[in-house]
Scaffold this motif. Structure first.
Motif, short mmCIF file in Angstrom:
data_model
loop_
_atom_site.label_atom_id
_atom_site.label_comp_id
_atom_site.label_asym_id
_atom_site.label_seq_id
_atom_site.Cartn_x
_atom_site.Cartn_y
_atom_site.Cartn_z
N ARG A 219 0.83 -1.20 0.00
CA ARG A 219 0.00 0.00 0.00
C ARG A 219 0.87 1.25 0.00
NH1 ARG A 219 -0.91 2.23 5.24
NH2 ARG A 219 -0.10 0.93 6.95
N SER A 220 0.30 2.31 -0.54
CA SER A 220 0.99 3.60 -0.59
C SER A 220 0.97 4.26 0.79
CB SER A 220 0.31 4.50 -1.62
OG SER A 220 0.91 5.77 -1.63
N VAL A 221 2.10 4.82 1.17
CA VAL A 221 2.23 5.57 2.42
C VAL A 221 2.96 6.87 2.09
CG1 VAL A 221 2.20 3.55 3.94
CG2 VAL A 221 4.38 4.36 2.99
N PRO A 222 2.91 7.87 2.99
CA PRO A 222 3.56 9.15 2.69
C PRO A 222 5.03 9.01 2.31
CG PRO A 222 2.14 9.38 4.59
CD PRO A 222 2.15 7.92 4.26
N GLU A 223 5.74 8.04 2.89
CA GLU A 223 7.17 7.88 2.60
C GLU A 223 7.43 7.20 1.27
OE1 GLU A 223 5.47 6.81 5.20
OE2 GLU A 223 6.66 6.78 7.04
N GLY A 224 6.45 6.46 0.77
CA GLY A 224 6.64 5.71 -0.46
C GLY A 224 5.67 4.55 -0.54
N TRP A 225 6.18 3.31 -0.34
CA TRP A 225 5.34 2.11 -0.40
C TRP A 225 5.67 1.20 0.77
CZ3 TRP A 225 1.53 1.77 -4.00
CH2 TRP A 225 1.59 2.70 -5.04
N LEU A 226 4.63 0.63 1.35
CA LEU A 226 4.79 -0.24 2.52
C LEU A 226 4.43 -1.67 2.13
CD1 LEU A 226 5.34 -0.53 5.59
CD2 LEU A 226 2.87 -0.17 5.92
N LEU A 227 5.34 -2.61 2.42
CA LEU A 227 5.13 -4.03 2.15
C LEU A 227 4.82 -4.74 3.47
CD1 LEU A 227 8.17 -4.70 -0.21
CD2 LEU A 227 5.97 -3.65 -0.75
N SER A 228 3.80 -5.57 3.44
CA SER A 228 3.44 -6.36 4.62
C SER A 228 3.51 -7.84 4.27
CB SER A 228 2.02 -6.00 5.10
OG SER A 228 1.91 -4.63 5.39
N GLY A 229 3.72 -8.66 5.28
CA GLY A 229 3.80 -10.09 5.03
C GLY A 229 5.17 -10.50 4.54
N ASP A 230 5.21 -11.65 3.89
CA ASP A 230 6.46 -12.21 3.41
C ASP A 230 6.66 -11.95 1.93
OD1 ASP A 230 7.04 -13.35 5.93
OD2 ASP A 230 5.69 -15.04 5.48
#
Length: 242
Positions: A219-230
């Motif tokens: 998902r998009s976040v203010p800093e860039g992109w956030l990865l969750s999980g493996d």
């Protein structure tokens, strides 16, 4: 479009700017090498860029990215291959048309303000005293070609959401920062840039990103992109699409 600027009057101590290069030098002479290896630098603001030859660079090695991020696109008949270029990468402005009989386009876009060290003929002469630096720079050039091969494998995946998921984790290996809620990639990559990197049309990329966000994996976040999980693996779902 901004033309590639000439080197500024600013000069920098290359090995102080790039400690990994300094590590190649024998510790007994490393401090002397850090003081001795001085090069010109170039600064680039964000936006489209037109590369042009630089005087004194044709007999040199090229340009070393000290900071910042750029996108390089090569086009053939309105289809593009693209790569991200960042800190530690070595590149060269074009001097002549390549040997390919195809009509190619080369586009450059500065995504984050960049500083480049000019590895010109004068720098090459300095390598006579510190040849270990050349080995490190060559290793980086080889690693860049390997990264391009990985990118090629990613764009051959059938599903665009799979391509994007793999691409983000591939980028995380270089730019990712681990935090409590996942791995953040501090790059503001637009949907248009991502479409070039995964060889897909922008509307398709937008739909695929929505699906990944719904799944909670990217998902998009203010800093860039956030990865969750493996990171993605050869799961039955992916294997069925190959």
């Amino acid at each position: 479009m901004t033309s590639f600027p000439a080197p500024s009057a600013n000069r920098c101590h290359l090995l102080a700017e790039d400690p990994e290069l300094a590590e190649a030098i024998d510790p007994t002479v490393r401090s002397a090498a850090i003081e001795a290896v001085v090069v010109q630098e170039i600064t680039l603001e964000t936006g489209p860029l037109r590369l042009r030859p630089l005087i004194g660079l044709e007999q040199g090695l090229g340009l070393l990215v000290l900071s910042g991020v750029m996108l390089h696109r090569v086009g053939v008949h309105h289809r593009f291959g693209a790569e991200l270029i960042g800190e530690g990468d070595v590149l060269r402005p074009p001097y002549r048309q390549g040997e390919s009989p195809l009509t190619l386009t080369n586009d450059w876009l500065v995504l984050q303000p960049a500083r480049l060290a000019v590895l010109d003929e004068g720098f090459v002469r300095q390598l006579a005293d510190f040849p270990q630096i050349a080995g490190r720079l060559f290793r980086r050039a080889v690693e860049r070609s390997r990264q391009l091969t990985v990118n090629m494998a990613i764009v051959h995946q059938a599903r665009v959401d799979v391509r994007l998921h793999m691409l983000f984790w591939h980028l995380a290996g270089r730019w990712g920062r681990v935090r409590s809620d996942g791995v953040v990639i501090p790059l503001r990559l637009t949907h248009a840039v991502l479409s070039d990197l995964v060889a897909a049309r922008r509307p398709t990329v937008t739909s695929a990103l929505s699906e990944l966000s719904r799944q909670g994996t990217v998902r998009s976040v203010p800093e860039g992109w956030l990865l969750s999980g493996d990171p993605p693996t050869a799961s039955p779902r992916i294997a069925a699409d190959l």
